[in-house]
Design an enzyme around this catalytic site. Structure first.
Site, short mmCIF file in Angstrom:
data_model
loop_
_atom_site.label_atom_id
_atom_site.label_comp_id
_atom_site.label_asym_id
_atom_site.label_seq_id
_atom_site.Cartn_x
_atom_site.Cartn_y
_atom_site.Cartn_z
N CYS A 191 -32.10 10.23 -19.82
CA CYS A 191 -32.34 9.34 -18.68
C CYS A 191 -32.84 7.96 -19.07
CB CYS A 191 -33.30 9.98 -17.70
SG CYS A 191 -32.49 11.24 -16.72
N GLU A 218 -34.25 11.94 -27.44
CA GLU A 218 -34.70 11.03 -26.38
C GLU A 218 -36.21 10.89 -26.52
OE1 GLU A 218 -33.98 12.22 -22.32
OE2 GLU A 218 -34.43 10.21 -21.60
N ASN A 228 -24.99 8.28 -18.64
CA ASN A 228 -25.71 9.55 -18.81
C ASN A 228 -25.99 10.15 -17.45
OD1 ASN A 228 -27.56 11.56 -20.22
ND2 ASN A 228 -28.95 10.64 -18.74
N GLU A 229 -25.39 11.28 -17.17
CA GLU A 229 -25.73 12.02 -15.95
C GLU A 229 -25.69 11.14 -14.71
OE1 GLU A 229 -29.39 14.13 -15.75
OE2 GLU A 229 -28.78 15.59 -17.22
O1 AHR Z 1 -33.43 16.21 -21.55
C1 AHR Z 1 -34.27 15.78 -20.54
C2 AHR Z 1 -33.54 15.07 -19.43
O2 AHR Z 1 -32.69 15.96 -18.80
C3 AHR Z 1 -32.63 13.95 -19.84
O3 AHR Z 1 -33.28 12.75 -19.95
C4 AHR Z 1 -31.65 13.88 -18.73
O4 AHR Z 1 -30.41 13.38 -19.16
C5 AHR Z 1 -31.62 15.27 -18.19
O5 AHR Z 1 -31.78 15.31 -16.84
#
Ligand code: AHR
Length: 669
Positions: free
Chosen positions: A267, A52, A394-395
């Site tokens: 994120c 990321e 994602n999450e």
């Molecule tokens: O890995 C860092 C962050 O942690 C990522 O963006 C998110 O998916 C998680 O909360």
């Protein structure tokens, strides 16, 4: 999630990991490994990496571009002190007069609306200097290396601004690499006559190494020039790819032997508001035609490292690509709303959005004659990228809003591309409402795999080594997409790395349920981190600093095996985790022993059913003090040490305090 039924396999595995009765650390514990059995398959894709762009992992990191704000798209919406000309300065020299401004009248591309103009109102001395010093600490260049300069430019006018329509001729332009004191390291000259955008290139070979070089444009004659997409790349990128990756960092990732590469996050996938979702189509094609945007980690994404480059990198390192697309909702923390900021794309726009997701599959796998396959082919890759996995969401906060959109995307992908394995999401934590609701949806829709995340203390990992032993084998499989042990002050200690190693032994034992796992996050640029710990730190001057956790990931990546062998311990011992696997191709048996305690642990290892094993085995040990961290400035590094050990059907091994030991036993003659 409702409590899963304990399957027979799970129960057996759980028993192997459970206490039988405590003994003193000095009494040998017998570890019996059934090497005579075929063993249980281990997912071939267990160990992967999560990428990321946070901590400047992408821009200013893995993406090898050396110019910051190369296309004048930085904005105050990204950082309050930023504007379109951030990281650029203009200096009239020796009595010259001139200025630099940002304009939008005649952009290079509608998705790249801003460009810079450099005007000389009074020529004198060396002229007017426009300068970029790269990311944070300057542009690091090495003597003997070559650097590719490329920029778009056009002439605005010659002579005085309002007299200029009749004037013609080329405006001279000098481009240099300079030291902070103005010493010239490399130079090239152009004459700019064209009134349309043109792309100019040159190669710089600096006369000496300089960690803080600057890229300088000197305009010397009365007139005006426009600039956009100003780029400087080392010629040596990973695998020599144009618009490529920093070779040292990419190689450090490749050295992990990852089986998959997840991208672009995290994120940044679901983004800060609906307009900030990561839309893959904006990140392919010529770099000057990509739609850049704010990175929710507080900086700017050029998306120069976009979907094509991710797919290419995955292929280059032999990893399966695992893109994650937004599930039609933005991050629940958007707009500082602390969990209540989730919004969904209007339902009437979902058809278009779903088409965008389907188009991604065509982009990756379609023939070069298909609409999106042709875009891939135009970028230099006519062959498909062999996409197999696709993450959706994602999450996300698991709400009705989410569920509706996820279901629409999931159904469409399943119907049109049954060959693609969709990975769903079960929220940000290892348990709780989102986790339970996410699993409920997974069960309802029979989602093949779901993405679990947890950042927890080292102790949590030790306390939860049996987590997956009791998962129902008939339900969705697990991708542990983000995890790391967060020690006090979020340091990257051996204590944390050993907790992760212990957890990995439990993932190997449960690799029929946990098909994939990736530590997160991957990269952090020193002095520009949003998040700690990361697996690999780096700086802008060629420093790459793998952590102790990196060493653990690498050891598991290299010594994974493909069959899990059942085993048992004669007695329980605090902070002891083991795993025994076979590598079918070589016939080797690989034992892993994690001793997270402060005392050495004596083991009697019994290889039941052993038939023709070599008498010497390779022994790899990673050990130190629990608080040890890889301190590159002090030269104190926790690295694995390799030696050999005598082995037999029954042999003794003492696992040092605070260690991970790997014993690799070959077949005998
Ligand atoms: O890995 C860092 C962050 O942690 C990522 O963006 C998110 O998916 C998680 O909360």
């Amino acid at each position: 999630m409702s409590l899963p039924r304990v399957s027979r396999v799970g129960l057996f595995a759980a028993l192997c990991a459970l206490s039988v009765g405590a003994v003193a650390d000095t009494d040998p514990i017998t570890l019996r490994v059934n090497v005579g059995e075929p063993g249980k398959p281990i997912s071939a894709d267990l160990m992967g990496v999560f990428f990321e762009d946070l901590n400047h992992a992408g821009d200013g990191g893995l993406y090898a571009e050396l110019i910051q704000n190369r296309s004048f798209e930085f904005r105050a919406t990204e950082q309050p002190t930023w504007n379109n000309l951030s990281f650029w300065t203009v200096t009239p020299l020796g009595g010259a007069k001139g200025s630099m401004r940002v304009e939008q009248a005649w952009p290079l591309h509608p998705k790249n609306p801003n460009y810079a103009t450099l005007e000389v109102q009074e020529p004198a001395g060396e002229g007017v200097k426009m300068l970029n010093a790269g990311f944070q600490d300057g542009i690091s260049v090495q003597s003997g290396e070559h650097y590719n300069l490329a920029f778009f430019t056009r002439q605005l006018y010659v002579g005085k601004r309002w007299d200029a329509r009749k004037a013609e001729g080329a405006l001279p332009l000098v481009v240099r690499l300079e030291t902070p004191n103005g010493e010239v390291l490399a130079e090239t000259k152009f004459g700019i006559a064209d009134r349309e955008w043109q792309r100019l290139t040159a190669t710089f070979t600096p006369s000496r190494s300089e960690p803080q070089a600057r890229l300088v444009f000197l305009a010397t004659a009365l007139g005006g020039l426009a600039f956009d997409e100003v780029s400087l790349f080392p010629q040596k990128t990973f695998r020599g790819r144009p618009n490529g990756l920093r070779a040292d960092l990419a190689q450090t990732i490749a050295d992990l032997k990852p089986r998959f590469l997840r991208f672009p996050g995290g994120c940044i996938v679901h983004g800060n508001g609906l307009g900030n979702m990561y839309r893959w189509q904006d990140t392919v094609g010529p770099i000057e035609q990509r739609r850049q945007q704010a990175n929710l980690w507080g900086y700017h994404q050029t998306v120069g490292l976009g979907y094509f480059e991710f797919f290419q990198f995955a292929e280059d390192i032999g990893a399966k690509p695992l893109p994650v697309v937004p599930a039609g909702v933005c991050c629940q923390n958007s707009d500082h709303q602390g969990g209540t900021g989730q919004r969904g794309l209007p339902l009437e726009s979902m058809e278009d959005y779903i088409q965008e997701v389907l188009d991604l599959i065509e982009y990756a796998n379609g023939p070069a004659t298909s609409k999106w396959g042709a875009v891939r082919a135009a970028a230099g890759h006519p062959e498909p990228f062999n996409l197999k996995y696709l993450g959706v969401g994602n999450e996300d906060h698991i709400t009705f809003l989410f569920q509706k959109r996820f279901e629409m995307i999931y159904d469409a992908v399943k119907a049109k591309h049954p060959e693609i394995t969709v990975i769903g999401t079960v929220g940000p934590f290892h348990s709780g409402d989102d986790f339970d609701q996410g699993w409920k949806i997974a069960n309802e829709f029979s989602i093949p795999i779901v993405d679990e995340h947890y950042y927890v203390s080292p102790q949590w990992f030790w306390d939860n080594l049996n987590r997956y032993d009791t998962y129902d084998r008939t339900k969705s499989k697990v991708y542990l997409g983000e995890y790391a042990a967060h020690d006090e002050k979020r340091r990257t200690t051996l204590r944390a790395a050993l907790a992760e190693a212990a957890h990995l032994t439990s993932l190997e034992r449960n690799a029929d349920v946990v098909l994939m796992a990736s530590y997160a996050p991957l990269l952090g640029r020193e002095g520009m981190t949003n998040w700690n710990p990361n697996l690999i730190y780096f700086n802008g001057t060629g420093g790459v600093f793998p952590t102790v956790s990196y060493e653990v990931q690498k050891l598991f990546g290299h010594h994974g095996g493909d069959r899990y062998l059942s085993s048992s311990l004669s007695a329980d011992s605090q902070r002891l985790a083991i795993s025994s696997v076979r590598d079918t191709a070589s016939g080797e048996v690989i034992l892993k022993v994690v001793n997270g305690g402060d005392q050495a642990k004596a083991l009697k290892i019994q290889l039941d059913g052993a038939n023709r094993l070599a008498s010497k085995a390779e022994l790899i040990v990673l050990s130190g003090q629990p608080d040890d961290t890889n301190d590159y400035s002090a030269g104190h590094l926790i690295k694995p040490k390799t030696s050999s050990i005598g082995v037999a059907a029954s042999f003794a091994y003492t696992a040092p305090a605070n260690s991970l030991s790997i014993v690799r036993i070959k077949k005998g003659k």
